[in-house]
Scaffold this active site. Structure first.
Site, PDB file in Angstrom:
ATOM      1  N   HIS A  18       0.838  -1.199   0.000  1.00 11.00           N
ATOM      2  CA  HIS A  18       0.000   0.000   0.000  1.00 11.00           C
ATOM      3  C   HIS A  18       0.874   1.250   0.000  1.00 11.00           C
ATOM      4  CE1 HIS A  18      -0.349   0.331   4.760  1.00 11.00           C
ATOM      5  NE2 HIS A  18       0.894   0.309   4.357  1.00 11.00           N
TER       6      HIS A  18
ATOM      7  N   CYS B 170       5.719   6.302   4.688  1.00 14.17           N
ATOM      8  CA  CYS B 170       4.606   5.498   4.155  1.00 14.17           C
ATOM      9  C   CYS B 170       3.912   6.192   2.993  1.00 14.17           C
ATOM     10  CB  CYS B 170       3.600   5.164   5.259  1.00 14.17           C
ATOM     11  SG  CYS B 170       4.323   4.152   6.549  1.00 14.17           S
TER      12      CYS B 170
ATOM     13  N   HIS C  62       4.964   0.313  -0.287  1.00 17.73           N
ATOM     14  CA  HIS C  62       5.751  -0.661   0.467  1.00 17.73           C
ATOM     15  C   HIS C  62       4.820  -1.795   0.869  1.00 17.73           C
ATOM     16  CE1 HIS C  62       3.904   1.947   3.461  1.00 17.73           C
ATOM     17  NE2 HIS C  62       3.874   0.882   4.249  1.00 17.73           N
TER      18      HIS C  62
ATOM     19  N   HIS D 120       3.592  -5.226   3.449  1.00 18.09           N
ATOM     20  CA  HIS D 120       3.520  -5.803   4.790  1.00 18.09           C
ATOM     21  C   HIS D 120       3.143  -7.278   4.699  1.00 18.09           C
ATOM     22  CE1 HIS D 120       3.743  -2.006   6.964  1.00 18.09           C
ATOM     23  NE2 HIS D 120       2.881  -1.500   6.099  1.00 18.09           N
TER      24      HIS D 120
ATOM     25  N   ASP E 267      -4.668 -10.856  -0.658  1.00 10.69           N
ATOM     26  CA  ASP E 267      -3.308 -11.414  -0.622  1.00 10.69           C
ATOM     27  C   ASP E 267      -2.568 -11.088  -1.918  1.00 10.69           C
ATOM     28  OD1 ASP E 267      -1.123 -12.846   0.404  1.00 10.69           O
ATOM     29  OD2 ASP E 267      -1.758 -14.684  -0.613  1.00 10.69           O
ATOM     30  N   HIS E 268      -1.341 -10.576  -1.793  1.00  7.66           N
ATOM     31  CA  HIS E 268      -0.501 -10.239  -2.938  1.00  7.66           C
ATOM     32  C   HIS E 268      -1.179  -9.273  -3.903  1.00  7.66           C
ATOM     33  CE1 HIS E 268       1.987 -13.411  -1.291  1.00  7.66           C
ATOM     34  NE2 HIS E 268       2.966 -12.950  -2.039  1.00  7.66           N
TER      35      HIS E 268
ATOM     36  N   GLU F 265       0.236  -5.378  11.592  1.00  8.46           N
ATOM     37  CA  GLU F 265       0.864  -4.809  10.400  1.00  8.46           C
ATOM     38  C   GLU F 265       2.375  -5.037  10.453  1.00  8.46           C
ATOM     39  OE1 GLU F 265       0.199  -0.494   8.558  1.00  8.46           O
ATOM     40  OE2 GLU F 265       1.300  -0.490  10.437  1.00  8.46           O
TER      41      GLU F 265
HETATM   42 NI    NI Z   1       2.476   0.390   5.677  1.00 10.69          NI
END
Ligand code: NI
Length: 135
Positions: free
Chosen positions: A15, A34, A40, A42, A80-81, A124
């Protein structure tokens, strides 16, 4: 007897925290690194807690396979992904983990009927987690 059941799931997503209603400077101020344009990722740990009466025969609140099926089909398949910023759910909402917790809670509230949804908790990072329990 009423009991709570918590199940843990893992998924990965990327995100970028950026709010269109804020200026570039305000976005950098609010989100720091961020807000980096490249985003980036998680590795999220999702905990789903449900509750209900323990069935006298099975001894269970609900069948884990049912919970896994709904979380897998409705949440993990969706998030996911992926780049969360490109998901329909985040077209008009910043994909913070606070907001993602709420989105996941509402999806599961609609789709999982085998027990009462109590809480969604989303880790996270090793240092941050967020919980949403409904309004
Ligand atoms: Ni983040």
């Amino acid at each position: 007897m009423k009991a709570h059941l918590t199940r843990r799931y893992i998924f990965s997503a990327s995100h970028r925290l950026h709010c269109d209603e804020l200026s570039e400077a305000q976005n950098r101020e609010a989100y720091g690194k961020c807000n980096n344009p490249h985003g980036h990722g998680h590795n999220y740990a999702l905990e789903v807690t449900v509750s209900g009466q323990v069935d006298a025969k099975t001894g269970m609140v609900c069948n884990l396979a049912d919970l896994d099926g709904t979380v897998g089909g409705e949440v993990l398949n969706r998030f996911d992904h992926v780049n969360l910023n490109q998901c329909a759910e985040f077209e008009a909402m910043v994909p913070t983990t606070e907001n993602l917790s709420e989105v996941i809670f509402h999806i599961l509230k609609q789709k999982f009927k085998a027990a009462h949804l109590e809480r969604v908790r989303l880790e996270e990072t090793a240092m941050n987690s967020f919980e949403y329990c409904g309004d």
